[in-house]
Design a protein around this motif. Structure first.
Motif, short mmCIF file in Angstrom:
data_model
loop_
_atom_site.label_atom_id
_atom_site.label_comp_id
_atom_site.label_asym_id
_atom_site.label_seq_id
_atom_site.Cartn_x
_atom_site.Cartn_y
_atom_site.Cartn_z
N ARG A 109 0.84 -1.21 0.00
CA ARG A 109 0.00 0.00 0.00
C ARG A 109 0.88 1.26 0.00
N GLU B 167 1.16 3.98 -2.95
CA GLU B 167 0.90 5.38 -2.65
C GLU B 167 2.08 6.26 -3.10
N LYS C 170 1.64 9.35 -5.67
CA LYS C 170 2.07 10.71 -5.37
C LYS C 170 3.06 11.21 -6.41
N ILE D 37 -5.36 2.58 -5.11
CA ILE D 37 -5.25 4.01 -4.82
C ILE D 37 -5.63 4.79 -6.08
#
Length: 153
Positions: A38, A42, A46, A140
């Motif tokens: 995760r 992420e 980003k 995500i």
């Protein structure tokens, strides 16, 4: 007669207990230092949000469309010159691989082609989109509002 003083030291049991505690602490620290899937997903999301902002700005500055092309293993940014898409020669917008691959990519609104193709136009307003990055145990989203704001959820 000599004064007998008792010598004081650590017993074997005390040393073993200290070693066990140190081992447990080291295990906890090393386990937390390794990012899980995760966190790695992420990080990719980003990075993409920042690169999307840069690609959008690049399209406006160059006055040429810039595209993001991706498959399940990596992505690259292209620029359209003379009706031909060519790789963008920029250190920041270079071709990259995802930290976790292969991953499943989805985009809303949907596209009718393999992979993901997002075009950043020369105008300051583009179409909003949601890019979803998925691995088996995490998902995500990178969301674009169409006016240059990108967020990760």
């Amino acid at each position: 007669m000599k004064n007998q003083q008792s010598q004081r030291g650590f017993t074997l049991l005390e040393l073993l207990i200290v070693m066990v505690i140190a081992g447990v602490m080291l295990g906890v620290v090393s386990f937390n230092a390794l990012p899980n899937s995760r966190q790695r997903l992420e990080n990719d999301a980003k990075r993409l949000a920042l690169l999307f902002q840069l690609a959008r700005d690049e399209a406006i500055l160059r006055n040429m469309p810039v595209s993001f092309d991706s498959d399940q293993f990596g992505y690259r940014f292209m620029v359209r010159e003379d009706r031909v898409w060519t790789p963008l020669k920029d250190d920041m917008l270079r071709e990259r691989s995802f930290e976790l691959s292969p991953l499943e990519l989805g985009i809303d609104p949907p596209q009718n082609q393999a992979g993901v193709h997002i075009v950043f136009g020369r105008e300051p307003v583009d179409k909003p989109f949601v890019l979803t990055l998925k691995v088996p145990d995490a998902s995500i989203k990178v969301m674009a509002d169409g006016v240059g704001h990108y967020s990760v959820e």
